[in-house]
Enzyme design. Structure first.
Site, PDB file in Angstrom:
ATOM      1  N   ASP A   1       0.871  -1.163   0.000  1.00 17.52           N
ATOM      2  CA  ASP A   1       0.000   0.000   0.000  1.00 17.52           C
ATOM      3  C   ASP A   1       0.918   1.225   0.000  1.00 17.52           C
ATOM      4  O   ASP A   1       2.078   1.126   0.390  1.00 17.52           O
ATOM      5  CB  ASP A   1      -0.883  -0.059   1.256  1.00 17.52           C
ATOM      6  CG  ASP A   1      -1.713   1.186   1.430  1.00 17.52           C
ATOM      7  OD1 ASP A   1      -2.272   1.683   0.426  1.00 17.52           O
ATOM      8  OD2 ASP A   1      -1.809   1.674   2.577  1.00 17.52           O
TER       9      ASP A   1
ATOM     10  N   ASP B   1       0.014   5.090   0.893  1.00 15.49           N
ATOM     11  CA  ASP B   1      -0.157   6.031   2.005  1.00 15.49           C
ATOM     12  C   ASP B   1      -0.220   5.285   3.337  1.00 15.49           C
ATOM     13  O   ASP B   1      -1.062   4.415   3.537  1.00 15.49           O
ATOM     14  CB  ASP B   1      -1.428   6.868   1.800  1.00 15.49           C
ATOM     15  CG  ASP B   1      -1.367   7.701   0.526  1.00 15.49           C
ATOM     16  OD1 ASP B   1      -0.400   8.458   0.358  1.00 15.49           O
ATOM     17  OD2 ASP B   1      -2.268   7.573  -0.317  1.00 15.49           O
TER      18      ASP B   1
HETATM   19 MG   LIG Z   1      -2.857   3.163   3.523  1.00 11.30          MG
END
Ligand SMILES: [Mg+2]
Length: 158
Positions: A7, A9
């Site tokens: 992922d 962020d």
């Molecule tokens: Mg995230």
């Protein structure tokens, strides 16, 4: 090939909410060391990121791509290669099959690159990341709970 799906962020950079400007993109402490460690174990690295800010009209694909270029350049300077960045630009209401917890981005990567998902990892900071991994059949996951990936990296040994 075995892969690590990351992922963005909250894993690569601090999650300040709809990050789309270079000045708001801050690499998380230890991320370069963590990614080099994974590369050294023979993993190919991918990013899978929900970018509903595009579908919500907060920023455009061009801004996302500019920021992606910046991120990839910085990573490259640190000796890290991201094989491909997959992103979902859709609004949650659009009912796409790529927005995590849907498994679309992971499955697409697996098909494009012939990834052995059972031997792979997905690392995220939300339950929806982990759910996407499970639905896609990724064998192993790490859910960051306020720790950095570098603090959890010992869980990945081979
Ligand atoms: Mg995230």
């Amino acid at each position: 090939m075995k892969a690590v799906f990351l992922d963005r962020d909250g894993v690569i950079n601090r999650d300040l909410g709809y990050v789309h400007r270079i000045e708001d993109f801050h690499f998380i402490e230890g991320i370069f060391e963590a990614l080099r460690y994974l590369q050294d174990l023979g993993y190919t690295l991918f990013i899978v990121t929900n970018q509903s800010g595009i579908g919500r009209g907060y920023y455009g694909i061009e801004e996302f791509e500019e920021l992606t270029e910046f991120m990839l350049r910085r990573l490259k300077e640190e000796g890290i290669e991201i094989k491909k960045v997959y992103f979902c630009p859709h609004h949650p209401d659009q009912g796409c099959n790529c927005r995590k917890p849907e498994p679309g981005m992971v499955l697409k990567a697996a098909e494009e690159f012939g990834i052995d998902l059972k031997r792979s990892w997905l690392i995220g900071d939300k339950e929806s990341d982990i759910e996407a991994a499970q639905r896609a059949g990724v064998g192993r996951t790490i859910l960051l709970n306020g720790e950095t990936l570098w603090e959890r990296i010992g869980e990945i040994k081979e």
